[in-house]
Motif scaffolding. Structure first.
Motif, short mmCIF file in Angstrom:
data_model
loop_
_atom_site.label_atom_id
_atom_site.label_comp_id
_atom_site.label_asym_id
_atom_site.label_seq_id
_atom_site.Cartn_x
_atom_site.Cartn_y
_atom_site.Cartn_z
N LEU A 266 25.60 8.01 69.17
CA LEU A 266 26.02 7.36 67.93
C LEU A 266 27.47 7.71 67.56
O LEU A 266 28.24 6.83 67.16
CB LEU A 266 25.09 7.77 66.78
CG LEU A 266 23.66 7.20 66.82
CD1 LEU A 266 22.81 7.83 65.73
CD2 LEU A 266 23.68 5.68 66.66
N VAL A 267 27.83 8.98 67.69
CA VAL A 267 29.18 9.41 67.30
C VAL A 267 30.16 9.29 68.45
O VAL A 267 31.35 9.56 68.29
CB VAL A 267 29.18 10.86 66.76
CG1 VAL A 267 28.23 10.99 65.59
CG2 VAL A 267 28.82 11.85 67.86
N ASP A 268 29.67 8.89 69.63
CA ASP A 268 30.50 8.73 70.83
C ASP A 268 31.22 10.03 71.16
O ASP A 268 32.42 10.05 71.48
CB ASP A 268 31.51 7.58 70.63
CG ASP A 268 32.07 7.09 71.97
OD1 ASP A 268 31.39 7.28 72.98
OD2 ASP A 268 33.18 6.55 71.98
N ASP A 269 30.49 11.14 71.05
CA ASP A 269 31.05 12.46 71.37
C ASP A 269 29.87 13.41 71.63
O ASP A 269 28.77 13.19 71.14
CB ASP A 269 31.91 12.97 70.21
CG ASP A 269 32.92 14.01 70.66
OD1 ASP A 269 32.87 14.40 71.83
OD2 ASP A 269 33.75 14.42 69.83
N LYS A 270 30.12 14.46 72.39
CA LYS A 270 29.06 15.41 72.72
C LYS A 270 28.76 16.29 71.51
O LYS A 270 29.65 16.91 70.93
CB LYS A 270 29.50 16.28 73.90
CG LYS A 270 28.49 17.35 74.31
CD LYS A 270 27.26 16.75 74.90
CE LYS A 270 26.31 17.83 75.42
NZ LYS A 270 25.05 17.26 75.94
N VAL A 271 27.48 16.33 71.11
CA VAL A 271 27.06 17.15 69.97
C VAL A 271 26.14 18.25 70.50
O VAL A 271 25.11 17.97 71.12
CB VAL A 271 26.32 16.32 68.90
CG1 VAL A 271 25.88 17.21 67.74
CG2 VAL A 271 27.21 15.19 68.40
N GLU A 272 26.54 19.51 70.26
CA GLU A 272 25.76 20.65 70.71
C GLU A 272 24.83 21.17 69.64
O GLU A 272 23.71 21.60 69.91
CB GLU A 272 26.70 21.78 71.17
CG GLU A 272 27.46 21.49 72.45
CD GLU A 272 26.56 21.53 73.68
OE1 GLU A 272 25.41 21.99 73.56
OE2 GLU A 272 27.00 21.09 74.76
N SER A 273 25.31 21.14 68.38
CA SER A 273 24.49 21.66 67.28
C SER A 273 24.93 21.01 65.98
O SER A 273 26.05 20.49 65.87
CB SER A 273 24.61 23.19 67.19
OG SER A 273 25.96 23.55 66.93
N VAL A 274 24.03 21.03 65.00
CA VAL A 274 24.33 20.44 63.70
C VAL A 274 24.05 21.48 62.61
O VAL A 274 23.29 22.43 62.82
CB VAL A 274 23.49 19.18 63.44
CG1 VAL A 274 23.81 18.10 64.46
CG2 VAL A 274 22.00 19.49 63.43
N ALA A 275 24.68 21.27 61.47
CA ALA A 275 24.46 22.14 60.31
C ALA A 275 23.79 21.32 59.23
O ALA A 275 24.41 20.45 58.62
CB ALA A 275 25.80 22.69 59.82
N ILE A 276 22.50 21.59 59.03
CA ILE A 276 21.76 20.85 58.00
C ILE A 276 20.62 21.71 57.52
O ILE A 276 19.97 22.43 58.30
CB ILE A 276 21.24 19.50 58.54
CG1 ILE A 276 20.61 18.68 57.41
CG2 ILE A 276 20.25 19.70 59.67
CD1 ILE A 276 20.30 17.26 57.80
N ALA A 277 20.38 21.66 56.23
CA ALA A 277 19.31 22.47 55.64
C ALA A 277 17.96 21.80 55.87
O ALA A 277 17.87 20.58 56.04
CB ALA A 277 19.56 22.63 54.14
N ASP A 278 16.94 22.60 55.91
CA ASP A 278 15.59 22.08 56.10
C ASP A 278 15.06 21.59 54.74
O ASP A 278 14.42 22.34 53.99
CB ASP A 278 14.68 23.18 56.67
CG ASP A 278 13.24 22.70 56.79
OD1 ASP A 278 13.04 21.47 56.85
OD2 ASP A 278 12.34 23.55 56.82
#
Length: 473
Positions: A266-278
């Motif tokens: 979707l972002v057209d880039d490699k994503v290793e990890s995200v920062a988001i609260a549960d």
């Protein structure tokens, strides 16, 4: 060495990865990099260029026309000479006509009365008038070069051009709504993927707790088997349960990896990890009327209605006269651009064209446009009611899921406490290992059901956001 360093610096973006990516950063990347959004923007640009095309028709057309011809056709050659302002009496065949007149003068002996009588003789007149002039009928081939500028402009076409311009403008606005719909879809997919990853992480966290409990149970049973307080079959049952938990844990991790791959797409880039609260997706706060007004499908339906209003005006223009102006300036000669100013010519004019009868075709087209306008008007009302009903249904489902989540959260807490209780009772030899494993399965089922319900609730919120055009917020 310098070239090598430069190549490494230039190659860095190719190997860059996104770590601890926030939702806001991801949405920015999606809007900047997503290829489907870029395609939609290209469509918008093409529709905007159609506006320029529609406006351009109001200014008419200016053409430079250059003709280079050669012909020995009598009509063409004579016309060429006229356009070049070089036609002479010889071209009309007067040389042969004068030969007949000279013969008459010679036979009249200088007497005007005799000349008049000869020329009045019907036979003489027929002979002269029936002579086919060779100069006129069999001219030599001639080159012809014509250079001219032509300008044509519509003066009045019943408002048709104005309506076309407005239609082009509305079509461009429609394409912007289509683009916004694509943006909303990508925002929806990005947000959903983020929250899916958060839910999977929460699920994995709970499974790890369960796994630790099972491993602790495995250690306990192993020791009890050694001491003779438990059977080998008890240990095998625990190991089987541990294998099930590990299988579920590995499946959850694979699902998380798949979500990261989709987010990278979707972002057209490699994503290793995200920062988001549960946490669960917050419900949009706005009135029902605002939700309907923001909906893109309703906006498109209203835009379509405006376009059919304008199309009605286009068909109405057929009942009015069409008036246009024309101007032409140029020169012609048997040589290119020769004596241009001496042989120049101009033509100007105005034309009025008004259809009187064409088998009632214009009337039928107008009636068809009127019915189409009425149809779209009904479709707008249908879209409003249908989407309002869909919004009510989704909100009801979200509220139902929220009640389920609260109940399941308590159920997970209870299942965990019950398992701990049964585990302690098993260590005391009060119950069998089957009782403990049953409670362990109940805890797993409660955790799984909670994750599924939270995911279903978030999906409905995302669906609602998509309907109310959350991408523009």
């Amino acid at each position: 060495m310098k070239k090598t360093l430069l190549a490494m610096v230039l190659a860095l973006p190719l190997f860059a990865v996104q770590e601890h990516l926030t939702l806001e950063q991801a949405l920015t990347l999606v809007k900047q990099n997503n290829l489907e959004i870029k395609v939609a923007q290209d469509d918008v640009r093409m529709k905007e260029l159609d506006i320029d095309v529609a406006k351009g028709y109001n200014y008419g057309s200016l053409d430079l026309v250059i003709n280079a011809l050669r012909s020995n056709d009598a009509g063409n050659v004579f016309g060429f000479k006229l356009q070049s302002r070089e036609a002479t009496f010889r071209d009309f065949g007067f040389s042969e006509f004068l030969g007949g007149v000279g013969w008459a003068l010679q036979n009249a002996g200088g007497d005007f009365v005799n000349f008049t009588n000869i020329m009045s003789d019907p036979a003489m007149q027929d002979q002269l008038l029936n002579t086919a002039p060779t100069d006129l009928n069999y001219p030599e081939a001639r080159n012809h070069f014509q250079e001219k500028i032509q300008y044509q402009v519509p003066l009045y076409v019943g408002g048709k051009l104005n309506k076309y311009g407005q239609i082009a403008q509305k079509m461009a606005e429609m394409s912007r709504l289509d683009k916004q719909k694509v943006v909303n879809e990508k925002v929806f997919q990005t947000r959903k993927t983020f929250y899916d990853i958060a839910l999977v992480n929460s699920y994995i966290k709970n499974l790890k707790i369960i796994l630790n409990n099972v491993e602790e149970l495995e250690d306990t049973v192993t020791n009890m088997v050694k001491e003779g307080y438990a059977l080998d079959i008890d240990l095998l049952q625990v190991k089987s349960k541990k294998a099930d938990v590990l299988r579920m844990l590995n499946q959850a991790k694979l699902n998380r990896d798949l979500a990261y791959q989709f987010l990278s797409f979707l972002v057209d880039d490699k994503v290793e990890s995200v920062a988001i609260a549960d946490k669960d997706v917050p419900m949009p706060i706005m009135s029902k009327e605002e939700m309907l007004n923001r909906n893109i499908d309703i906006q498109k339906a209203k835009m379509g209605l405006k376009i059919t209003d304008l199309a009605l005006g286009v068909e109405r223009a057929s009942f009015y006269p069409q008036i246009g102006a024309f101007a032409e300036y140029g020169s012609a000669d048997d040589q290119f651009m020769n004596d241009f100013s001496d042989k120049d010519a101009y033509t100007v004019g105005v034309q009025l064209k008004w259809n009187i009868f064409n088998g009632l075709i214009d009337k039928s087209k107008y009636e068809k446009a009127r019915v189409q306008n009425l149809k779209v008007r009904h479709q707008v009302e249908l879209a409003k009611k249908g989407i309002a009903l869909k919004i009510d249904k989704i909100i009801t489902e979200i509220k139902s899921k929220e009640y389920d989540i609260k109940s399941l959260q308590e159920k997970v807490k209870l299942a965990r406490r019950v398992y701990e209780n049964y585990y302690n009772r098993y260590k005391e030899g009060l119950i069998s290992i089957n009782d403990v494993l049953i409670k362990n399965s109940e805890e797993i089922q409660a955790v799984l059901k909670l994750a599924e319900t939270r995911n279903a609730r978030n999906d409905k919120v995302f669906e609602l956001e998509n309907i109310i055009n959350k991408g523009m917020l």
